[in-house]
Design an enzyme around this catalytic site. Structure first.
Site, mmCIF file in Angstrom:
data_model
loop_
_atom_site.group_PDB
_atom_site.id
_atom_site.type_symbol
_atom_site.label_atom_id
_atom_site.label_comp_id
_atom_site.label_asym_id
_atom_site.label_seq_id
_atom_site.Cartn_x
_atom_site.Cartn_y
_atom_site.Cartn_z
ATOM 1 N N CYS A 89 -11.658 13.940 -3.634
ATOM 2 C CA CYS A 89 -10.990 14.965 -4.450
ATOM 3 C C CYS A 89 -11.924 16.109 -4.832
ATOM 4 O O CYS A 89 -11.467 17.160 -5.274
ATOM 5 C CB CYS A 89 -10.377 14.319 -5.690
ATOM 6 S SG CYS A 89 -9.163 13.075 -5.254
ATOM 7 N N HIS B 236 -8.601 19.756 -10.459
ATOM 8 C CA HIS B 236 -8.040 18.857 -9.451
ATOM 9 C C HIS B 236 -6.823 18.171 -10.060
ATOM 10 O O HIS B 236 -6.834 17.782 -11.234
ATOM 11 C CB HIS B 236 -9.091 17.830 -9.032
ATOM 12 C CG HIS B 236 -8.508 16.722 -8.224
ATOM 13 N ND1 HIS B 236 -7.830 16.957 -7.052
ATOM 14 C CD2 HIS B 236 -8.464 15.380 -8.428
ATOM 15 C CE1 HIS B 236 -7.402 15.810 -6.566
ATOM 16 N NE2 HIS B 236 -7.771 14.833 -7.383
ATOM 17 N N ASN C 243 -0.992 14.276 -5.982
ATOM 18 C CA ASN C 243 -2.410 14.450 -5.690
ATOM 19 C C ASN C 243 -2.598 14.606 -4.175
ATOM 20 O O ASN C 243 -2.436 13.640 -3.433
ATOM 21 C CB ASN C 243 -3.181 13.239 -6.233
ATOM 22 C CG ASN C 243 -4.684 13.343 -6.011
ATOM 23 O OD1 ASN C 243 -5.166 14.241 -5.320
ATOM 24 N ND2 ASN C 243 -5.429 12.415 -6.588
HETATM 25 N N1 COA Z 1 5.397 2.123 -12.253
HETATM 26 C C1 COA Z 1 5.610 1.345 -13.331
HETATM 27 N N2 COA Z 1 4.623 0.657 -13.935
HETATM 28 C C2 COA Z 1 3.387 0.774 -13.433
HETATM 29 C C3 COA Z 1 3.092 1.555 -12.322
HETATM 30 C C4 COA Z 1 4.170 2.249 -11.719
HETATM 31 N N3 COA Z 1 4.009 3.057 -10.648
HETATM 32 N N4 COA Z 1 1.767 1.485 -12.066
HETATM 33 C C5 COA Z 1 1.238 0.664 -12.983
HETATM 34 N N5 COA Z 1 2.230 0.238 -13.808
HETATM 35 C C6 COA Z 1 2.120 -0.668 -14.947
HETATM 36 C C7 COA Z 1 0.896 -1.547 -14.887
HETATM 37 O O1 COA Z 1 1.143 -2.678 -14.093
HETATM 38 C C8 COA Z 1 0.721 -1.884 -16.348
HETATM 39 O O2 COA Z 1 1.641 -2.901 -16.708
HETATM 40 P P1 COA Z 1 1.221 -4.042 -17.744
HETATM 41 O O3 COA Z 1 0.891 -3.302 -19.023
HETATM 42 O O4 COA Z 1 2.441 -4.878 -17.800
HETATM 43 O O5 COA Z 1 0.024 -4.709 -17.153
HETATM 44 C C9 COA Z 1 1.142 -0.610 -17.060
HETATM 45 O O6 COA Z 1 1.960 0.109 -16.121
HETATM 46 C C10 COA Z 1 -0.014 0.263 -17.470
HETATM 47 O O7 COA Z 1 -0.938 0.294 -16.385
HETATM 48 P P2 COA Z 1 -2.245 1.154 -16.400
HETATM 49 O O8 COA Z 1 -2.993 0.919 -15.147
HETATM 50 O O9 COA Z 1 -2.939 0.940 -17.708
HETATM 51 O O10 COA Z 1 -1.602 2.605 -16.421
HETATM 52 P P3 COA Z 1 -2.338 3.937 -16.609
HETATM 53 O O11 COA Z 1 -1.808 4.633 -17.766
HETATM 54 O O12 COA Z 1 -3.825 3.810 -16.472
HETATM 55 O O13 COA Z 1 -1.815 4.743 -15.331
HETATM 56 C C11 COA Z 1 -2.678 5.490 -13.223
HETATM 57 C C12 COA Z 1 -2.142 4.303 -14.017
HETATM 58 C C13 COA Z 1 -3.053 5.013 -11.812
HETATM 59 C C14 COA Z 1 -1.594 6.544 -13.156
HETATM 60 C C15 COA Z 1 -3.917 6.083 -13.963
HETATM 61 O O14 COA Z 1 -4.812 5.048 -14.250
HETATM 62 C C16 COA Z 1 -4.622 7.134 -13.184
HETATM 63 O O15 COA Z 1 -4.120 8.233 -13.015
HETATM 64 N N6 COA Z 1 -5.848 6.848 -12.757
HETATM 65 C C17 COA Z 1 -6.633 7.812 -12.045
HETATM 66 C C18 COA Z 1 -6.160 7.893 -10.639
HETATM 67 C C19 COA Z 1 -6.830 8.947 -9.890
HETATM 68 O O16 COA Z 1 -7.180 9.969 -10.424
HETATM 69 N N7 COA Z 1 -6.998 8.730 -8.591
HETATM 70 C C20 COA Z 1 -7.447 9.670 -7.640
HETATM 71 C C21 COA Z 1 -8.867 9.972 -7.691
HETATM 72 S S1 COA Z 1 -9.148 11.444 -8.476
#
Ligand code: COA
Length: 329
Positions: free
Chosen positions: A111, A252, A282
């Site tokens: 990224c 980004h 993204n």
């Molecule tokens: N739909 C519904 N629920 C989802 C889900 C989806 N697509 N993805 C995860 N969940 C659930 C999880 O299982 C978790 O459930 P639980 O509480 O029962 O265990 C809950 O939602 C919260 O999960 P969590 O991982 O804490 O969510 P989050 O707020 O961190 O969001 C991302 C997840 C991936 C969106 C976030 O962590 C993120 O954006 N990370 C950075 C990713 C990134 O930037 N990647 C590219 C590199 S720059």
């Protein structure tokens, strides 16, 4: 002497995938995706490779600049989804476009690819190594996306942004400064396990789904919030910029919450932040040039605008560029 962007264009595949598409086969919802990521839809390329996303954007970019293809003397492609391991995607793009006087190579910084490549292209122009660099940030993320994993399927899309980097006609314009970082400790949280020399492709790696993105979302999120916000604040401080001096933050587009945290740290209101994650998700190396291209097309950028580009991605890689807008017209 400074280098600047003298033309910019982007390309997005036509197929729009909205959040409801995932509800039919994943335990997810439009509501969850929108509130946790800021994404409403993204574009998926039905066929073709990353170079096929780049070529239409590059054609338009060169046409807008009004130069002959023969004048492009270097092609840099920032991508994590190259057409092949080798030859590099720059060679494929050079051949498809017929850039007969160019040399080139790919940059792999996920990224942060565009930010790293912009700093590289700018230093090439400043040193005289190249005069007109075709700089491409592009990814066909669907080629490495596990569509059955809700932790990643909803986040990514395909797209390309292309610009030309040349010497600025005003030394006070263009790429003014950059701060770039890499720290391999982050590799454990965001990587592709197999297919490289570490673990060559085999039936077993395919069966184990090791050719898709592996992401520990929470750890990436925590590090991205700190990394992107810190580096953006640092480049402002280093260049004596107050929030009022910044025309736009160009972050980004990985998660709207990471973007908001960065803007907050810079003291910049969301009205001064380029956001299009809602439409495209993204697109990895393409998010920043697509933003710049869209805002430029919409006539929202004017000469002398201070733009703070900020990125965070796999590696970890992160960085910021201070770009003072000047298309040399
Ligand atoms: N739909 C519904 N629920 C989802 C889900 C989806 N697509 N993805 C995860 N969940 C659930 C999880 O299982 C978790 O459930 P639980 O509480 O029962 O265990 C809950 O939602 C919260 O999960 P969590 O991982 O804490 O969510 P989050 O707020 O961190 O969001 C991302 C997840 C991936 C969106 C976030 O962590 C993120 O954006 N990370 C950075 C990713 C990134 O930037 N990647 C590219 C590199 S720059």
């Amino acid at each position: 002497m400074t280098a600047t962007i003298t033309s910019i264009a982007h390309y997005l595949p036509e197929e729009v995938i909205d959040n409801h598409y995932f509800e039919s086969f994943l335990d997810t919802s439009d509501e969850w995706i929108k509130t946790r990521t800021g994404i409403s839809e993204r574009r998926f390329a039905k066929d073709g490779a990353t170079s096929d996303l780049i070529v239409p954007a590059a054609e338009e970019c060169i046409r807008k600049r009004g130069i002959s293809k023969d004048e492009i003397d270097c092609v840099i492609v920032a991508t994590v989804t190259p057409d092949h391991f080798f030859p590099n995607t720059a060679a494929v793009v050079q051949h498809k476009l017929g850039l007969k006087n160019a040399w080139g190579f790919d940059i792999s910084a996920a990224c942060s690819g565009f930010v790293f490549a912009l700093a590289t292209a700018s230093s090439f122009v400043n040193s005289g190594l190249a005069k007109k660099v075709l700089l491409c940030g592009a990814d066909k993320m669907t080629s490495i996306l596990n569509i059955n994993d809700r932790n990643q399927a909803v986040l990514f899309g395909d797209g390309a942004g292309v610009c030309i980097i040349e010497k600025s006609n005003d030394d006070n314009m263009g790429v003014i400064d950059q701060i770039l970082h890499i720290d391999g400790f982050g590799g454990q949280y965001l990587h592709m396990v197999a297919g490289g020399s570490f673990k060559p492709s085999s039936h077993e790696t395919v069966d184990n789904l090791e050719h898709y993105i592996y992401q520990d979302g929470q750890n990436v999120f925590k590090n991205a919030v700190v990394g992107m916000a810190d580096v953006s604040a640092e480049i402002m401080e280093k260049n004596n910029l107050k929030s009022d001096d910044v025309a736009y933050l160009v972050p980004h587009q990985a998660n709207l919450r990471i973007i908001s945290a960065t803007a907050n740290r810079m003291g910049v209101g969301m009205d001064k932040v380029m956001v299009n994650i809602d439409k495209y998700g993204n697109t990895t190396a393409a998010t920043i040039p697509i933003c710049l291209s869209e805002w430029n097309d919409a006539g929202k950028l004017k000469k002398g605008d201070n733009l703070v580009l900020a990125s965070f991605g796999a590696g970890f890689t992160w960085g910021s560029v201070l770009l003072r807008w000047n298309l040399n017209d």
